[in-house]
Design a protein around this motif. Structure first.
Motif, PDB file in Angstrom:
ATOM      1  N   ALA A   1       0.853  -1.199   0.000  1.00  0.00           N
ATOM      2  CA  ALA A   1       0.000   0.000   0.000  1.00  0.00           C
ATOM      3  C   ALA A   1       0.885   1.244   0.000  1.00  0.00           C
ATOM      4  CB  ALA A   1      -0.910   0.001   1.205  1.00  0.00           C
ATOM      5  N   GLN A   2       0.391   2.268  -0.639  1.00  0.00           N
ATOM      6  CA  GLN A   2       1.178   3.496  -0.706  1.00  0.00           C
ATOM      7  C   GLN A   2       0.804   4.430   0.432  1.00  0.00           C
ATOM      8  OE1 GLN A   2      -0.625   3.613  -4.477  1.00  0.00           O
ATOM      9  NE2 GLN A   2      -1.367   5.693  -4.247  1.00  0.00           N
ATOM     10  N   SER A   3       1.749   5.224   0.854  1.00  0.00           N
ATOM     11  CA  SER A   3       1.496   6.188   1.925  1.00  0.00           C
ATOM     12  C   SER A   3       2.440   7.355   1.758  1.00  0.00           C
ATOM     13  CB  SER A   3       1.680   5.547   3.306  1.00  0.00           C
ATOM     14  OG  SER A   3       3.023   5.172   3.499  1.00  0.00           O
ATOM     15  N   VAL A   4       2.077   8.453   2.400  1.00  0.00           N
ATOM     16  CA  VAL A   4       2.934   9.638   2.375  1.00  0.00           C
ATOM     17  C   VAL A   4       2.872  10.298   3.741  1.00  0.00           C
ATOM     18  CG1 VAL A   4       1.069  11.064   1.423  1.00  0.00           C
ATOM     19  CG2 VAL A   4       3.432  11.763   1.129  1.00  0.00           C
ATOM     20  N   ALA A   5       4.002  10.807   4.200  1.00  0.00           N
ATOM     21  CA  ALA A   5       4.088  11.423   5.523  1.00  0.00           C
ATOM     22  C   ALA A   5       4.661  12.829   5.411  1.00  0.00           C
ATOM     23  CB  ALA A   5       4.952  10.574   6.446  1.00  0.00           C
ATOM     24  N   GLN A   6       4.014  13.748   6.085  1.00  0.00           N
ATOM     25  CA  GLN A   6       4.531  15.105   6.229  1.00  0.00           C
ATOM     26  C   GLN A   6       4.761  15.302   7.723  1.00  0.00           C
ATOM     27  OE1 GLN A   6       1.357  16.668   3.084  1.00  0.00           O
ATOM     28  NE2 GLN A   6       2.755  18.302   3.711  1.00  0.00           N
ATOM     29  N   PRO A   7       6.006  15.227   8.160  1.00  0.00           N
ATOM     30  CA  PRO A   7       6.290  15.155   9.598  1.00  0.00           C
ATOM     31  C   PRO A   7       6.037  16.440  10.363  1.00  0.00           C
ATOM     32  CG  PRO A   7       8.319  15.261   8.338  1.00  0.00           C
ATOM     33  CD  PRO A   7       7.215  15.108   7.336  1.00  0.00           C
ATOM     34  N   GLU A   8       5.927  17.562   9.665  1.00  0.00           N
ATOM     35  CA  GLU A   8       5.740  18.846  10.342  1.00  0.00           C
ATOM     36  C   GLU A   8       4.336  19.380  10.091  1.00  0.00           C
ATOM     37  OE1 GLU A   8      10.229  20.508   9.430  1.00  0.00           O
ATOM     38  OE2 GLU A   8       8.782  20.160   7.823  1.00  0.00           O
ATOM     39  N   ASP A   9       3.604  19.648  11.183  1.00  0.00           N
ATOM     40  CA  ASP A   9       2.288  20.260  11.022  1.00  0.00           C
ATOM     41  C   ASP A   9       2.420  21.709  10.576  1.00  0.00           C
ATOM     42  OD1 ASP A   9       0.888  18.551  13.903  1.00  0.00           O
ATOM     43  OD2 ASP A   9       0.959  17.987  11.791  1.00  0.00           O
ATOM     44  N   GLN A  10       3.477  22.380  11.058  1.00  0.00           N
ATOM     45  CA  GLN A  10       3.645  23.802  10.753  1.00  0.00           C
ATOM     46  C   GLN A  10       5.121  24.110  10.566  1.00  0.00           C
ATOM     47  OE1 GLN A  10       0.961  26.452  12.255  1.00  0.00           O
ATOM     48  NE2 GLN A  10       2.173  28.280  11.882  1.00  0.00           N
ATOM     49  N   VAL A  11       5.377  24.991   9.610  1.00  0.00           N
ATOM     50  CA  VAL A  11       6.730  25.491   9.374  1.00  0.00           C
ATOM     51  C   VAL A  11       6.662  27.015   9.380  1.00  0.00           C
ATOM     52  CG1 VAL A  11       8.597  25.685   7.681  1.00  0.00           C
ATOM     53  CG2 VAL A  11       7.492  23.479   8.070  1.00  0.00           C
ATOM     54  N   ASN A  12       7.516  27.628  10.177  1.00  0.00           N
ATOM     55  CA  ASN A  12       7.559  29.092  10.282  1.00  0.00           C
ATOM     56  C   ASN A  12       8.895  29.594   9.750  1.00  0.00           C
ATOM     57  OD1 ASN A  12       5.012  29.310  11.766  1.00  0.00           O
ATOM     58  ND2 ASN A  12       6.140  28.398  13.462  1.00  0.00           N
ATOM     59  N   VAL A  13       8.830  30.557   8.831  1.00  0.00           N
ATOM     60  CA  VAL A  13      10.033  31.079   8.187  1.00  0.00           C
ATOM     61  C   VAL A  13       9.903  32.596   8.055  1.00  0.00           C
ATOM     62  CG1 VAL A  13      11.413  31.026   6.066  1.00  0.00           C
ATOM     63  CG2 VAL A  13      10.340  28.933   6.898  1.00  0.00           C
ATOM     64  N   ALA A  14      11.013  33.293   8.193  1.00  0.00           N
ATOM     65  CA  ALA A  14      11.004  34.735   7.961  1.00  0.00           C
ATOM     66  C   ALA A  14      11.076  35.018   6.469  1.00  0.00           C
ATOM     67  CB  ALA A  14      12.189  35.385   8.676  1.00  0.00           C
ATOM     68  N   GLU A  15      10.393  36.077   6.059  1.00  0.00           N
ATOM     69  CA  GLU A  15      10.413  36.463   4.657  1.00  0.00           C
ATOM     70  C   GLU A  15      11.849  36.672   4.188  1.00  0.00           C
ATOM     71  OE1 GLU A  15       8.441  40.186   3.751  1.00  0.00           O
ATOM     72  OE2 GLU A  15       7.793  39.418   1.796  1.00  0.00           O
ATOM     73  N   GLY A  16      12.125  36.169   2.983  1.00  0.00           N
ATOM     74  CA  GLY A  16      13.467  36.302   2.427  1.00  0.00           C
ATOM     75  C   GLY A  16      14.375  35.124   2.725  1.00  0.00           C
ATOM     76  N   ASN A  17      14.013  34.326   3.723  1.00  0.00           N
ATOM     77  CA  ASN A  17      14.813  33.142   4.053  1.00  0.00           C
ATOM     78  C   ASN A  17      14.394  31.955   3.207  1.00  0.00           C
ATOM     79  OD1 ASN A  17      16.152  34.623   5.958  1.00  0.00           O
ATOM     80  ND2 ASN A  17      15.387  33.495   7.734  1.00  0.00           N
ATOM     81  N   PRO A  18      15.283  30.970   3.074  1.00  0.00           N
ATOM     82  CA  PRO A  18      14.876  29.760   2.341  1.00  0.00           C
ATOM     83  C   PRO A  18      13.897  28.938   3.175  1.00  0.00           C
ATOM     84  CG  PRO A  18      17.093  29.521   3.226  1.00  0.00           C
ATOM     85  CD  PRO A  18      16.694  30.932   3.487  1.00  0.00           C
ATOM     86  N   LEU A  19      13.056  28.192   2.470  1.00  0.00           N
ATOM     87  CA  LEU A  19      12.102  27.339   3.167  1.00  0.00           C
ATOM     88  C   LEU A  19      12.181  25.911   2.644  1.00  0.00           C
ATOM     89  CD1 LEU A  19       9.285  26.490   1.436  1.00  0.00           C
ATOM     90  CD2 LEU A  19       9.003  28.961   1.511  1.00  0.00           C
ATOM     91  N   THR A  20      11.874  24.963   3.533  1.00  0.00           N
ATOM     92  CA  THR A  20      11.781  23.552   3.175  1.00  0.00           C
ATOM     93  C   THR A  20      10.568  22.962   3.865  1.00  0.00           C
ATOM     94  OG1 THR A  20      14.178  23.293   2.950  1.00  0.00           O
ATOM     95  CG2 THR A  20      12.887  21.291   3.254  1.00  0.00           C
ATOM     96  N   VAL A  21       9.751  22.265   3.097  1.00  0.00           N
ATOM     97  CA  VAL A  21       8.618  21.515   3.641  1.00  0.00           C
ATOM     98  C   VAL A  21       8.880  20.045   3.316  1.00  0.00           C
ATOM     99  CG1 VAL A  21       6.128  21.226   3.678  1.00  0.00           C
ATOM    100  CG2 VAL A  21       7.107  23.483   3.229  1.00  0.00           C
ATOM    101  N   LYS A  22       8.892  19.217   4.353  1.00  0.00           N
ATOM    102  CA  LYS A  22       9.352  17.842   4.199  1.00  0.00           C
ATOM    103  C   LYS A  22       8.234  16.877   3.817  1.00  0.00           C
ATOM    104  CE  LYS A  22      13.166  18.430   7.438  1.00  0.00           C
ATOM    105  NZ  LYS A  22      13.753  18.019   8.725  1.00  0.00           N
ATOM    106  N   CYS A  23       8.626  15.849   3.052  1.00  0.00           N
ATOM    107  CA  CYS A  23       7.695  14.809   2.632  1.00  0.00           C
ATOM    108  C   CYS A  23       8.470  13.513   2.418  1.00  0.00           C
ATOM    109  CB  CYS A  23       6.991  15.218   1.345  1.00  0.00           C
ATOM    110  SG  CYS A  23       5.983  13.918   0.597  1.00  0.00           S
TER     111      CYS A  23
END
Lengths: 115, 113
Positions: A1-23
């Motif tokens: 069976a296939q599944s997908v996980a996003q370990p972070e409910d929320q990500v907070n970043v300051a404008e202009g900084n790089p961002l990463t959302v994990k999967c």
């Protein structure tokens, strides 16, 4: 069976900084991977996909994602965050071995960009 | 090109009532899907269809029924509405082969009281 996980409910970043959302994902065949964005009171909008080819895929609004087969990951990235990027982001996977296979969505990560 | 349209946008039902959520796409897509999204949660697949006349259950089909008599339309029927069916419902579609991504409608917000 296939599944997908996003370990972070929320990500907070300051404008202009790089961002990463994990999967991370699990699928028996070849993974077809997707990122979608949802703004308040709206449906999901497609951002980008990985089907085959280059591991780094580029999508809408300056977003990109890197497919890593050994780590079974497909993290979403952007070099410089904008306040307007604040939204709910969903990772999704489909088993590419079957044309009728279902797409499975992660639980979502809320991205908040502070000015 | 309207894409995927859903009606109604909002609806309040009393417990035990029934209703049909409408979904129409004008992209000649074979695949259509119904999802529900509970507050603060991800999407759960209710039913899907790979073409006219063919439907199959998703993760959370109980309490729902679907039909697919045409390529364009994929209505979702709620019989005997329950408070647990309070949610936002999204319809989506995708084409064949090379068109891998799904296109979503704007959603129907349903409250059962």
């Amino acid at each position: 069976a296939q599944s997908v996980a996003q370990p972070e409910d929320q990500v907070n970043v300051a404008e202009g900084n790089p961002l990463t959302v994990k999967c991370t994902y699990s699928v028996s065949g070849n993974p077809y991977l997707f990122w979608y964005v949802q703004y308040p009171n709206r449906g999901l909008q497609f951002l980008l996909k990985y089907i085959t080819g280059d591991n780094l895929v580029k999508g809408s609004y300056g977003f990109e994602a890197e497919f890593n087969k050994s780590q079974t990951s497909f993290h979403l990235k952007k070099p410089s965050a904008l306040v307007s990027d604040s939204a709910l982001y969903f990772c999704a996977v489909r088993d590419g071995g079957s044309s009728a296979s279902k797409i499975i969505f992660g639980s979502g990560t809320r991205l908040s960009i502070r000015p | 090109n309207a894409g995927v349209t859903q009606t109604p946008k909002f609806r309040i039902l009393k417990i035990g009532q029934s209703m049909t959520l409408q979904c129409t796409q004008d992209m000649n897509h074979n695949y259509m899907y119904w999802y529900r999204q509970d507050p603060g949660m991800g999407l759960k697949l209710i039913y899907y269809s790979v073409g006219a006349g063919i439907t199959d259950k998703g993760e959370v089909p109980n309490g729902y029924n679907v039909s697919r008599s045409t390529t364009e339309d994929f209505p979702l029927r709620l019989e005997l509405a329950a408070p647990s069916q309070t949610s936002v419902y999204f319809c989506a579609s995708r084409g064949l082969a090379g068109d891998h991504e799904q296109y979503f409608g704007p959603g129907t917000r349903l409250t059962v009281t």
